[in-house]
Design a protein around this motif. Structure first.
Motif, PDB file in Angstrom:
ATOM      1  N   HIS A  81       0.812  -1.220   0.000  1.00 31.81           N
ATOM      2  CA  HIS A  81       0.000   0.000   0.000  1.00 31.81           C
ATOM      3  C   HIS A  81       0.846   1.270   0.000  1.00 31.81           C
ATOM      4  N   ILE A  82       2.130   1.155   0.339  1.00 35.04           N
ATOM      5  CA  ILE A  82       2.951   2.367   0.447  1.00 35.04           C
ATOM      6  C   ILE A  82       4.147   2.371  -0.486  1.00 35.04           C
ATOM      7  N   ALA A  83       4.333   1.299  -1.258  1.00 35.35           N
ATOM      8  CA  ALA A  83       5.485   1.220  -2.154  1.00 35.35           C
ATOM      9  C   ALA A  83       5.142   0.320  -3.335  1.00 35.35           C
ATOM     10  N   HIS A  84       6.002   0.331  -4.328  1.00 38.19           N
ATOM     11  CA  HIS A  84       5.869  -0.574  -5.469  1.00 38.19           C
ATOM     12  C   HIS A  84       6.520  -1.880  -5.059  1.00 38.19           C
ATOM     13  N   LEU A  85       5.738  -2.952  -4.995  1.00 41.32           N
ATOM     14  CA  LEU A  85       6.206  -4.244  -4.499  1.00 41.32           C
ATOM     15  C   LEU A  85       6.170  -5.268  -5.624  1.00 41.32           C
ATOM     16  N   THR A  86       7.274  -5.976  -5.814  1.00 39.05           N
ATOM     17  CA  THR A  86       7.342  -7.060  -6.799  1.00 39.05           C
ATOM     18  C   THR A  86       7.767  -8.324  -6.076  1.00 39.05           C
ATOM     19  N   LYS A  99       5.937 -14.171 -11.221  1.00 37.31           N
ATOM     20  CA  LYS A  99       6.274 -12.798 -10.860  1.00 37.31           C
ATOM     21  C   LYS A  99       4.979 -11.996 -10.789  1.00 37.31           C
ATOM     22  N   ALA A 100       4.800 -11.257  -9.675  1.00 35.33           N
ATOM     23  CA  ALA A 100       3.613 -10.412  -9.506  1.00 35.33           C
ATOM     24  C   ALA A 100       4.054  -9.054  -8.979  1.00 35.33           C
ATOM     25  N   ALA A 101       3.400  -8.012  -9.445  1.00 35.28           N
ATOM     26  CA  ALA A 101       3.708  -6.644  -9.014  1.00 35.28           C
ATOM     27  C   ALA A 101       2.464  -6.026  -8.383  1.00 35.28           C
ATOM     28  N   TYR A 102       2.693  -5.213  -7.350  1.00 39.03           N
ATOM     29  CA  TYR A 102       1.598  -4.579  -6.613  1.00 39.03           C
ATOM     30  C   TYR A 102       1.886  -3.096  -6.433  1.00 39.03           C
ATOM     31  N   LEU A 103       0.812  -2.310  -6.447  1.00 39.40           N
ATOM     32  CA  LEU A 103       0.895  -0.884  -6.153  1.00 39.40           C
ATOM     33  C   LEU A 103      -0.435  -0.481  -5.537  1.00 39.40           C
ATOM     34  N   ASP A 104      -0.394   0.280  -4.471  1.00 37.36           N
ATOM     35  CA  ASP A 104      -1.599   0.681  -3.733  1.00 37.36           C
ATOM     36  C   ASP A 104      -2.436  -0.521  -3.334  1.00 37.36           C
ATOM     37  N   GLY A 105      -1.771  -1.635  -3.017  1.00 33.30           N
ATOM     38  CA  GLY A 105      -2.464  -2.817  -2.530  1.00 33.30           C
ATOM     39  C   GLY A 105      -3.123  -3.665  -3.591  1.00 33.30           C
ATOM     40  N   SER A 106      -2.918  -3.342  -4.863  1.00 33.92           N
ATOM     41  CA  SER A 106      -3.564  -4.084  -5.943  1.00 33.92           C
ATOM     42  C   SER A 106      -2.532  -4.616  -6.928  1.00 33.92           C
TER      43      SER A 106
END
Length: 133
Positions: A81-86, A99-106
């Motif tokens: 929710h606070i960073a770009h997560l891969t 491989k999955a990427a997340y931004l703002d919890g989605s």
């Protein structure tokens, strides 16, 4: 004394009211902002400790750094929710890594033109988590 009272009285009458405006209505925060605030409260201290350890490793000229997190699902969700997560992961039972990427919890596309969601990729048996601001 009477003259002073008259002067003070005329001063207060000529001075605009310094009263603050009435109370404003309480507005509900947007859910993404609520999640960011909550995430900051959850990971504030652990992330500071991890950051210090990583900085010390880099200062010592480490060429490889491995961080193991146990039972960290809630922390990862908060970080998303606070960073770009891969997340890139491969287990012995899988034919390939995902491989999955997340931004703002989605979930978001890992590359431009891709659809959101886990995508196959090459990887050894392990999990890598990349966090970028």
């Amino acid at each position: 004394m009477t003259i002073q009272k008259e002067r003070l009285s005329s001063f207060y009458q000529a001075t605009p009211s310094l009263e603050p405006p009435g109370p404003q209505p309480i507005r509900r925060l947007h859910e993404s902002l609520i999640n960011r605030i909550a995430a900051g409260e959850i990971i504030h201290q652990p992330i500071s400790a991890l950051k210090e350890l990583l900085e010390n490793s880099l200062d010592a000229r480490s060429t490889s750094i491995q961080v193991t997190v146990k039972d960290g699902g809630e922390a990862l969700a908060s970080i998303s929710h606070i960073a770009h997560l891969t997340v890139i992961t491969m287990t012995k039972s899988n034919d390939c890594a995902l491989k999955a990427a997340y931004l703002d919890g989605s979930l978001i596309p890992s590359k431009v033109g891709y659809s959101p969601g886990p995508k196959p990729c090459a990887r050894n048996n392990r999990t890598t988590i990349i966090v970028r601001p």
